[in-house]
Motif scaffolding. Structure first.
Motif, PDB file in Angstrom:
ATOM      1  N   HIS A  23     -59.369 -26.171 -15.800  1.00 14.64           N
ATOM      2  CA  HIS A  23     -58.700 -27.269 -16.509  1.00 14.64           C
ATOM      3  C   HIS A  23     -59.197 -28.581 -15.911  1.00 14.64           C
ATOM      4  O   HIS A  23     -59.201 -28.751 -14.689  1.00 14.64           O
ATOM      5  CB  HIS A  23     -57.184 -27.142 -16.344  1.00 14.64           C
ATOM      6  CG  HIS A  23     -56.425 -28.147 -17.139  1.00 14.64           C
ATOM      7  ND1 HIS A  23     -56.096 -29.394 -16.641  1.00 14.64           N
ATOM      8  CD2 HIS A  23     -55.945 -28.110 -18.408  1.00 14.64           C
ATOM      9  CE1 HIS A  23     -55.440 -30.068 -17.562  1.00 14.64           C
ATOM     10  NE2 HIS A  23     -55.329 -29.313 -18.647  1.00 14.64           N
ATOM     11  N   PRO A  24     -59.631 -29.526 -16.762  1.00 15.70           N
ATOM     12  CA  PRO A  24     -60.182 -30.777 -16.241  1.00 15.70           C
ATOM     13  C   PRO A  24     -59.129 -31.631 -15.539  1.00 15.70           C
ATOM     14  O   PRO A  24     -57.992 -31.733 -15.996  1.00 15.70           O
ATOM     15  CB  PRO A  24     -60.721 -31.484 -17.488  1.00 15.70           C
ATOM     16  CG  PRO A  24     -59.964 -30.895 -18.633  1.00 15.70           C
ATOM     17  CD  PRO A  24     -59.606 -29.494 -18.224  1.00 15.70           C
ATOM     18  N   GLY A  25     -59.536 -32.232 -14.426  1.00 15.52           N
ATOM     19  CA  GLY A  25     -58.659 -33.145 -13.701  1.00 15.52           C
ATOM     20  C   GLY A  25     -58.730 -34.533 -14.315  1.00 15.52           C
ATOM     21  O   GLY A  25     -59.403 -34.760 -15.310  1.00 15.52           O
ATOM     22  N   PHE A  29     -56.180 -35.642 -19.109  1.00 15.87           N
ATOM     23  CA  PHE A  29     -55.913 -34.244 -19.466  1.00 15.87           C
ATOM     24  C   PHE A  29     -54.613 -33.711 -18.877  1.00 15.87           C
ATOM     25  O   PHE A  29     -54.282 -32.547 -19.079  1.00 15.87           O
ATOM     26  CB  PHE A  29     -57.086 -33.363 -19.025  1.00 15.87           C
ATOM     27  CG  PHE A  29     -58.367 -33.746 -19.702  1.00 15.87           C
ATOM     28  CD1 PHE A  29     -58.637 -33.336 -20.992  1.00 15.87           C
ATOM     29  CD2 PHE A  29     -59.294 -34.554 -19.055  1.00 15.87           C
ATOM     30  CE1 PHE A  29     -59.809 -33.713 -21.636  1.00 15.87           C
ATOM     31  CE2 PHE A  29     -60.469 -34.928 -19.683  1.00 15.87           C
ATOM     32  CZ  PHE A  29     -60.725 -34.506 -20.979  1.00 15.87           C
ATOM     33  N   THR A  30     -53.863 -34.548 -18.172  1.00 12.79           N
ATOM     34  CA  THR A  30     -52.654 -34.110 -17.479  1.00 12.79           C
ATOM     35  C   THR A  30     -51.708 -33.330 -18.384  1.00 12.79           C
ATOM     36  O   THR A  30     -51.212 -32.281 -18.013  1.00 12.79           O
ATOM     37  CB  THR A  30     -51.916 -35.321 -16.875  1.00 12.79           C
ATOM     38  OG1 THR A  30     -52.835 -36.032 -16.053  1.00 12.79           O
ATOM     39  CG2 THR A  30     -50.736 -34.907 -16.040  1.00 12.79           C
ATOM     40  N   GLY A  35     -57.398 -26.128 -25.963  1.00  9.26           N
ATOM     41  CA  GLY A  35     -58.650 -26.736 -26.381  1.00  9.26           C
ATOM     42  C   GLY A  35     -59.320 -27.645 -25.361  1.00  9.26           C
ATOM     43  O   GLY A  35     -60.292 -28.310 -25.704  1.00  9.26           O
ATOM     44  N   VAL A  36     -58.839 -27.682 -24.127  1.00 13.04           N
ATOM     45  CA  VAL A  36     -59.473 -28.553 -23.122  1.00 13.04           C
ATOM     46  C   VAL A  36     -60.034 -27.791 -21.919  1.00 13.04           C
ATOM     47  O   VAL A  36     -60.770 -28.355 -21.130  1.00 13.04           O
ATOM     48  CB  VAL A  36     -58.532 -29.687 -22.626  1.00 13.04           C
ATOM     49  CG1 VAL A  36     -58.087 -30.562 -23.780  1.00 13.04           C
ATOM     50  CG2 VAL A  36     -57.356 -29.148 -21.839  1.00 13.04           C
ATOM     51  N   TRP A  37     -59.680 -26.523 -21.766  1.00 12.63           N
ATOM     52  CA  TRP A  37     -60.194 -25.730 -20.653  1.00 12.63           C
ATOM     53  C   TRP A  37     -61.695 -25.493 -20.873  1.00 12.63           C
ATOM     54  O   TRP A  37     -62.198 -25.612 -21.988  1.00 12.63           O
ATOM     55  CB  TRP A  37     -59.452 -24.404 -20.545  1.00 12.63           C
ATOM     56  CG  TRP A  37     -58.023 -24.557 -20.088  1.00 12.63           C
ATOM     57  CD1 TRP A  37     -56.993 -25.119 -20.798  1.00 12.63           C
ATOM     58  CD2 TRP A  37     -57.464 -24.153 -18.844  1.00 12.63           C
ATOM     59  NE1 TRP A  37     -55.831 -25.069 -20.058  1.00 12.63           N
ATOM     60  CE2 TRP A  37     -56.085 -24.490 -18.865  1.00 12.63           C
ATOM     61  CE3 TRP A  37     -57.990 -23.518 -17.718  1.00 12.63           C
ATOM     62  CZ2 TRP A  37     -55.227 -24.215 -17.788  1.00 12.63           C
ATOM     63  CZ3 TRP A  37     -57.138 -23.247 -16.649  1.00 12.63           C
ATOM     64  CH2 TRP A  37     -55.785 -23.594 -16.684  1.00 12.63           C
ATOM     65  N   SER A  38     -62.395 -25.124 -19.809  1.00 10.51           N
ATOM     66  CA  SER A  38     -63.847 -25.008 -19.883  1.00 10.51           C
ATOM     67  C   SER A  38     -64.358 -23.994 -18.876  1.00 10.51           C
ATOM     68  O   SER A  38     -63.669 -23.643 -17.919  1.00 10.51           O
ATOM     69  CB  SER A  38     -64.450 -26.392 -19.566  1.00 10.51           C
ATOM     70  OG  SER A  38     -65.855 -26.337 -19.504  1.00 10.51           O
ATOM     71  N   VAL A 120     -61.627 -30.820 -11.360  1.00 11.41           N
ATOM     72  CA  VAL A 120     -60.897 -29.675 -11.909  1.00 11.41           C
ATOM     73  C   VAL A 120     -59.558 -29.619 -11.188  1.00 11.41           C
ATOM     74  O   VAL A 120     -59.530 -29.610  -9.958  1.00 11.41           O
ATOM     75  CB  VAL A 120     -61.699 -28.376 -11.657  1.00 11.41           C
ATOM     76  CG1 VAL A 120     -60.835 -27.147 -11.844  1.00 11.41           C
ATOM     77  CG2 VAL A 120     -62.931 -28.318 -12.540  1.00 11.41           C
ATOM     78  N   ASP A 121     -58.449 -29.610 -11.939  1.00 17.27           N
ATOM     79  CA  ASP A 121     -57.157 -29.581 -11.248  1.00 17.27           C
ATOM     80  C   ASP A 121     -56.592 -28.171 -11.078  1.00 17.27           C
ATOM     81  O   ASP A 121     -55.685 -27.954 -10.291  1.00 17.27           O
ATOM     82  CB  ASP A 121     -56.140 -30.528 -11.887  1.00 17.27           C
ATOM     83  CG  ASP A 121     -55.788 -30.193 -13.332  1.00 17.27           C
ATOM     84  OD1 ASP A 121     -56.075 -29.069 -13.790  1.00 17.27           O
ATOM     85  OD2 ASP A 121     -55.222 -31.073 -14.011  1.00 17.27           O
TER      86      ASP A 121
END
Length: 151
Positions: A23-25, A29-30, A35-38, A120-121
């Motif tokens: 999951h983007p930091g 994106f909090t 649709g945001v994971w990678s 990445v959080d």
């Protein structure tokens, strides 16, 4: 065309294939999830060998070196036009141990203040049905290709 390289880590749990996604930091994106994971990935350095870049990016974003039998997947092109080269590899890591590098950006916007955020959080394991909802839509092709290869 800009290029990124990444690793699609997978494992098998009771005959079910699971995929490790990140999951983007950062502040944008909090509160976003679907649709945001990678896959862990990043841009290649000049003249860098793509698989080497993918392994470096995995280590930078997840905090773990990755090794194994790498399966080259077909490249995809993200919405922004960046080409993503990807390798799948079977392995297992503890998602709770993810430690990422950081980046700096102006935050809040137009404040003149710089803040550091993790790239990445968090990371987690997902079965196929969940992964296709979580991952960026253009990366679903990577999951599909790996599922096809694994039979």
């Amino acid at each position: 065309m800009k290029k990124s390289a990444g690793i699609l880590l997978f494992r098998r749990v009771n005959e079910v294939v699971e995929f490790f996604l990140t999951h983007p930091g950062g502040p944008f994106f909090t509160k976003k999830d679907l649709g945001v994971w990678s896959i862990p990935k990043g841009e290649l350095d000049e003249n860098e060998e793509p698989l080497k870049a993918a392994r470096r990016e995995f280590e930078e974003e997840v905090g773990t070196k990755i090794d194994g039998k790498f399966i080259e997947l077909s490249p995809i092109v993200q919405k922004g036009g960046k080409q993503v080269l990807c390798w799948a590899v079977e392995g297992d890591i503890d998602a709770k141990t993810v430690t990422s590098n950081t980046f700096e950006m102006e935050w809040p916007p137009k404040s003149g203040k710089k803040q550091h955020f993790v790239e990445v959080d968090r990371g987690d394991w997902f079965d196929y049905e969940t992964a296709v909802k979580k991952i960026r839509d253009r990366q679903i092709a990577l999951l599909d290709e790996l599922v096809s290869i694994l039979g």
